[in-house]
Design a protein around this motif. Structure first.
Motif, PDB file in Angstrom:
ATOM      1  N   PHE A 159       4.656   1.794   5.213  1.00  0.00           N
ATOM      2  CA  PHE A 159       3.820   0.601   5.134  1.00  0.00           C
ATOM      3  C   PHE A 159       2.552   0.837   4.316  1.00  0.00           C
ATOM      4  O   PHE A 159       2.184   0.018   3.475  1.00  0.00           O
ATOM      5  CB  PHE A 159       3.456   0.149   6.550  1.00  0.00           C
ATOM      6  CG  PHE A 159       2.554  -1.047   6.605  1.00  0.00           C
ATOM      7  CD1 PHE A 159       3.073  -2.326   6.457  1.00  0.00           C
ATOM      8  CD2 PHE A 159       1.185  -0.905   6.810  1.00  0.00           C
ATOM      9  CE1 PHE A 159       2.248  -3.443   6.509  1.00  0.00           C
ATOM     10  CE2 PHE A 159       0.357  -2.012   6.859  1.00  0.00           C
ATOM     11  CZ  PHE A 159       0.885  -3.279   6.715  1.00  0.00           C
ATOM     12  N   LEU A 160       1.868   1.951   4.542  1.00  0.00           N
ATOM     13  CA  LEU A 160       0.557   2.168   3.933  1.00  0.00           C
ATOM     14  C   LEU A 160       0.580   2.214   2.405  1.00  0.00           C
ATOM     15  O   LEU A 160      -0.339   1.687   1.766  1.00  0.00           O
ATOM     16  CB  LEU A 160      -0.068   3.449   4.494  1.00  0.00           C
ATOM     17  CG  LEU A 160      -0.488   3.386   5.966  1.00  0.00           C
ATOM     18  CD1 LEU A 160      -1.027   4.742   6.425  1.00  0.00           C
ATOM     19  CD2 LEU A 160      -1.530   2.303   6.196  1.00  0.00           C
ATOM     20  N   PRO A 161       1.591   2.823   1.748  1.00  0.00           N
ATOM     21  CA  PRO A 161       1.565   2.819   0.272  1.00  0.00           C
ATOM     22  C   PRO A 161       1.599   1.424  -0.335  1.00  0.00           C
ATOM     23  O   PRO A 161       1.109   1.228  -1.458  1.00  0.00           O
ATOM     24  CB  PRO A 161       2.829   3.616  -0.098  1.00  0.00           C
ATOM     25  CG  PRO A 161       3.054   4.514   1.060  1.00  0.00           C
ATOM     26  CD  PRO A 161       2.659   3.706   2.261  1.00  0.00           C
ATOM     27  N   GLY A 162       2.147   0.447   0.369  1.00  0.00           N
ATOM     28  CA  GLY A 162       2.188  -0.913  -0.155  1.00  0.00           C
ATOM     29  C   GLY A 162       0.843  -1.599  -0.189  1.00  0.00           C
ATOM     30  O   GLY A 162       0.712  -2.683  -0.780  1.00  0.00           O
ATOM     31  N   LEU A 163      -0.170  -1.012   0.441  1.00  0.00           N
ATOM     32  CA  LEU A 163      -1.501  -1.620   0.447  1.00  0.00           C
ATOM     33  C   LEU A 163      -2.268  -1.344  -0.840  1.00  0.00           C
ATOM     34  O   LEU A 163      -3.311  -1.951  -1.076  1.00  0.00           O
ATOM     35  CB  LEU A 163      -2.309  -1.103   1.643  1.00  0.00           C
ATOM     36  CG  LEU A 163      -1.668  -1.259   3.023  1.00  0.00           C
ATOM     37  CD1 LEU A 163      -2.638  -0.807   4.102  1.00  0.00           C
ATOM     38  CD2 LEU A 163      -1.229  -2.694   3.268  1.00  0.00           C
ATOM     39  N   VAL A 164      -1.781  -0.421  -1.653  1.00  0.00           N
ATOM     40  CA  VAL A 164      -2.465  -0.053  -2.902  1.00  0.00           C
ATOM     41  C   VAL A 164      -1.782  -0.780  -4.056  1.00  0.00           C
ATOM     42  O   VAL A 164      -0.591  -0.593  -4.304  1.00  0.00           O
ATOM     43  CB  VAL A 164      -2.421   1.475  -3.119  1.00  0.00           C
ATOM     44  CG1 VAL A 164      -3.125   1.843  -4.420  1.00  0.00           C
ATOM     45  CG2 VAL A 164      -3.050   2.193  -1.934  1.00  0.00           C
ATOM     46  N   PHE A 165      -2.573  -1.616  -4.767  1.00  0.00           N
ATOM     47  CA  PHE A 165      -2.006  -2.437  -5.837  1.00  0.00           C
ATOM     48  C   PHE A 165      -3.032  -2.549  -6.958  1.00  0.00           C
ATOM     49  O   PHE A 165      -3.791  -3.522  -7.032  1.00  0.00           O
ATOM     50  CB  PHE A 165      -1.649  -3.818  -5.283  1.00  0.00           C
ATOM     51  CG  PHE A 165      -0.880  -4.693  -6.234  1.00  0.00           C
ATOM     52  CD1 PHE A 165      -0.086  -4.159  -7.228  1.00  0.00           C
ATOM     53  CD2 PHE A 165      -0.948  -6.077  -6.126  1.00  0.00           C
ATOM     54  CE1 PHE A 165       0.625  -4.957  -8.102  1.00  0.00           C
ATOM     55  CE2 PHE A 165      -0.245  -6.899  -6.981  1.00  0.00           C
ATOM     56  CZ  PHE A 165       0.535  -6.340  -7.976  1.00  0.00           C
ATOM     57  N   PRO A 166      -3.110  -1.564  -7.857  1.00  0.00           N
ATOM     58  CA  PRO A 166      -4.134  -1.584  -8.913  1.00  0.00           C
ATOM     59  C   PRO A 166      -4.069  -2.827  -9.798  1.00  0.00           C
ATOM     60  O   PRO A 166      -5.116  -3.368 -10.177  1.00  0.00           O
ATOM     61  CB  PRO A 166      -3.836  -0.305  -9.711  1.00  0.00           C
ATOM     62  CG  PRO A 166      -3.115   0.586  -8.761  1.00  0.00           C
ATOM     63  CD  PRO A 166      -2.309  -0.331  -7.894  1.00  0.00           C
TER      64      PRO A 166
END
Length: 296
Positions: A159-166
């Motif tokens: 879940f956590l990697p999906g929170l990063v969206f440059p």
């Protein structure tokens, strides 16, 4: 010696040329539409077939016996209904992750645009560098980091990697520059509002089209994410739907279970429906967001 100016009317396209140009544009649109909908049509037709018709009939024609409801029942009951669990996991990963990521992107984009942050242009340059890095290149480093802190094969590890969206931060800055007038923020600050109050009560409602656009981009990205869950998860109960369908398809191909082809096909058809619903419900905000910056 004087040159005579040509005062004749501008040359216009002849009617045949205009018709050919219009026909070319329409033909390209038809081809693009067919390219988009033909896989969906194949899924729909294949989901109506039994295993014999799947390999023995035209892929774009329905089966000799309409088996859609039987295939749906088989899908929902296979392996104690694990498909519904996969679909629920995907909704948590994609919808929840996209919503949080969109809010963080809007918050960061607003800060980069409207706040006097030290070295913000250099920091924004680092964010843009993140746009250039493909997601598959970060899967293994993310796995190693998750292994260090004990998040491998857990919900939070996926879940956590999906929170990063440059790219979403970049879009949010563009939306903030286009939708949020600086004069309005200055007036709010003069009235005594804090920076958080100015963002929450004034800027965020103005940035709603940007939030929806970023949400849809990230929703699609997480929904279609495959490699990161593949390396991060080993418990089938935590799989997203696309990874679960991959295991069914692999079982049909490698382990000699051809009936799993129908499970994978019918499950793929059902998995497309939530994305279609999201785009149909939010298309008004999305269309408005895609025109951000077109009007000064």
């Amino acid at each position: 010696m004087t040159l005579a100016l040509d005062r004749s009317e501008p040359r216009r396209f002849s009617m045949p040329a205009a018709l050919l140009s219009r026909a070319g544009v329409n033909g390209a649109l038809v081809l693009a539409t067919a390219y988009t909908f033909m896989p969906l049509l194949w899924l729909l037709m294949s989901a109506t077939k039994d295993i014999d018709d799947l390999f023995g009939t035209n892929g774009f024609a329905p089966g000799n016996s309409f088996q859609l409801w039987a295939n749906l029942k088989h899908l929902l009951t296979a392996s104690d209904g694990i498909y519904l669990r996969w679909l629920g996991n995907t909704l948590l990963y994609a919808v929840g992750g996209a919503a949080v990521a969109a809010f963080l992107c809007v918050l960061a984009g607003y800060a980069f645009d409207k706040l006097a942050v030290p070295y913000k242009e250099k920091l924004f340059g680092f964010v843009l560098l993140g746009v250039l890095v493909p997601a598959t290149a970060t899967a293994l480093p993310l796995y190693l980091l998750a292994a260090k802190i004990g998040l491998v094969n857990t919900f939070w590890g996926a879940f956590l990697p999906g929170l990063v969206f440059p790219f979403g931060v970049y879009l949010a800055r563009v939306f903030s520059a286009s939708y949020v007038p600086g004069e309005v923020l200055e007036a709010v600050r003069v009235d005594g509002a804090s920076e958080w109050r100015a963002f929450w009560s004034v800027a965020l409602p103005m940035l709603r089209p940007g939030f929806v656009t970023i949400f849809l981009f990230q929703l699609t990205h997480i929904w279609n994410s495959f490699f990161l869950p593949l390396v991060m998860l080993s418990d089938q109960r935590l799989y997203p739907v696309n990874l679960g369908l991959f295991t069914w398809n692999a079982a049909a191909f490698d382990q000699g279970h051809p009936e799993n082809y129908l499970l994978a096909i019918t499950g793929s058809l059902i998995a497309v429906i939530p994305l279609l619903i999201a785009f149909l419900l939010l298309q008004r905000h999305w269309k408005a967001g895609m025109t951000a910056g077109a009007v000064k």
